[in-house]
Design an enzyme around this catalytic site. Structure first.
Site, mmCIF file in Angstrom:
data_model
loop_
_atom_site.group_PDB
_atom_site.id
_atom_site.type_symbol
_atom_site.label_atom_id
_atom_site.label_comp_id
_atom_site.label_asym_id
_atom_site.label_seq_id
_atom_site.Cartn_x
_atom_site.Cartn_y
_atom_site.Cartn_z
ATOM 1 N N LYS A 84 48.538 67.238 41.169
ATOM 2 C CA LYS A 84 47.824 66.475 40.144
ATOM 3 C C LYS A 84 46.589 65.834 40.775
ATOM 4 O O LYS A 84 46.600 65.464 41.947
ATOM 5 C CB LYS A 84 48.758 65.399 39.576
ATOM 6 C CG LYS A 84 48.143 64.521 38.491
ATOM 7 C CD LYS A 84 49.164 63.481 38.019
ATOM 8 C CE LYS A 84 48.578 62.499 37.029
ATOM 9 N NZ LYS A 84 49.551 61.479 36.606
ATOM 10 N N SER A 169 49.960 60.661 31.823
ATOM 11 C CA SER A 169 48.725 61.141 32.400
ATOM 12 C C SER A 169 48.843 62.479 33.122
ATOM 13 O O SER A 169 47.830 63.054 33.516
ATOM 14 C CB SER A 169 48.171 60.093 33.384
ATOM 15 O OG SER A 169 49.031 59.933 34.497
ATOM 16 N N SER A 193 54.005 58.678 32.675
ATOM 17 C CA SER A 193 53.033 59.745 32.917
ATOM 18 C C SER A 193 53.629 61.093 33.281
ATOM 19 O O SER A 193 52.928 62.106 33.254
ATOM 20 C CB SER A 193 52.048 59.316 34.010
ATOM 21 O OG SER A 193 51.186 58.318 33.522
#
Length: 232
Positions: A84, A169, A193
């Site tokens: 990520k 996220s 997230s």
């Protein structure tokens, strides 16, 4: 669960067992994942950048050699994974989807400056175990919304319905998982997230205990911010 070639679903232990017996090769699996990336619906837009193909296949070749010699580095040797865009990754300038960090306008949590010379503990554990990173996935700016759209990377959409959000996220990781790309797509979670994208994309996500998945070597969000996997 991960995927084997020709659409056969395999768990990671099953996959690495086939590597060990020689019926599957890390090279073929990585080529398959790269092919799926090249053919995915570009409107989904879950990827910030794909790593160098030659480097990926070189790592796969080295992994294959280790299995042939009976000396894999660890349980993830030869397993294609993704990072990520908020992780501290050796040689990669993460930007948390922020134009300011991408351009170096300011620095935050080690981002916005030169590329790190070492990976954070969670990432290094996977690297040292022989996992093969394919790409970096999208996140909303500063990982601070439940969607996944930024000025610098555009809008990441839900593969099940392009009018819907993949969540955030770790939205890019969730969307990539829904596209059946990557055996583990790493995310991070403080207030949902990993869990929100997992729910939105119909996949599995796990927020580990803080002591296991702490984000970074110096915790800026004690007891809350952790790294964890998304997978199908």
């Amino acid at each position: 669960m991960g995927r084997g070639i020709n659409g056969r679903k395999l768990s990671i232990p099953e996959l690495t067992a086939k590597y060990a017996e020689g019926s599957l090769s890390p090279i073929d699996i990585c080529k398959e994942e790269l092919y799926k990336i090249s053919k995915m619906n570009r409107q989904v837009n879950p990827i910030v950048a794909v790593f160098d193909t030659k480097q990926i296949l070189q790592q796969a070749t080295e992994s294959e050699k280790r299995y042939k010699s009976g000396k894999p580095l660890g349980p993830f040797d030869g397993v294609p994974i993704t990072w990520k865009d908020d992780a501290t990754i050796k040689g990669w300038r993460s930007s948390m989807g922020s134009w300011f960090l991408k351009t170096g306008a300011f620095e935050f949590m080690g981002m916005g400056g030169p590329a790190p010379t070492e990976s954070e503990v969670c990432i290094k554990m996977l690297q040292d175990s022989g996992a093969i990173p394919l790409c970096v996935t999208t996140t909303p700016e500063m990982c601070c919304t439940e969607g996944c759209a930024t000025y610098v990377n555009g809008i990441t959409r839900n593969p099940h319905n392009l009018m819907k959000s993949p969540g955030g996220s770790s939205g890019g990781a969730g969307a990539l998982t829904a596209l059946n790309i990557g055996y583990i797509n790493m995310g991070s979670d403080m207030g949902g997230s990993i869990r929100i994208p997992s729910a939105n994309n119909g996949c599995f996500g796990f927020k580990p205990s803080y002591s296991i998945g702490a984000c970074g070597d110096v915790a800026l969000f004690p007891y809350f911010g952790v790294n964890g996997p998304l997978s199908s």
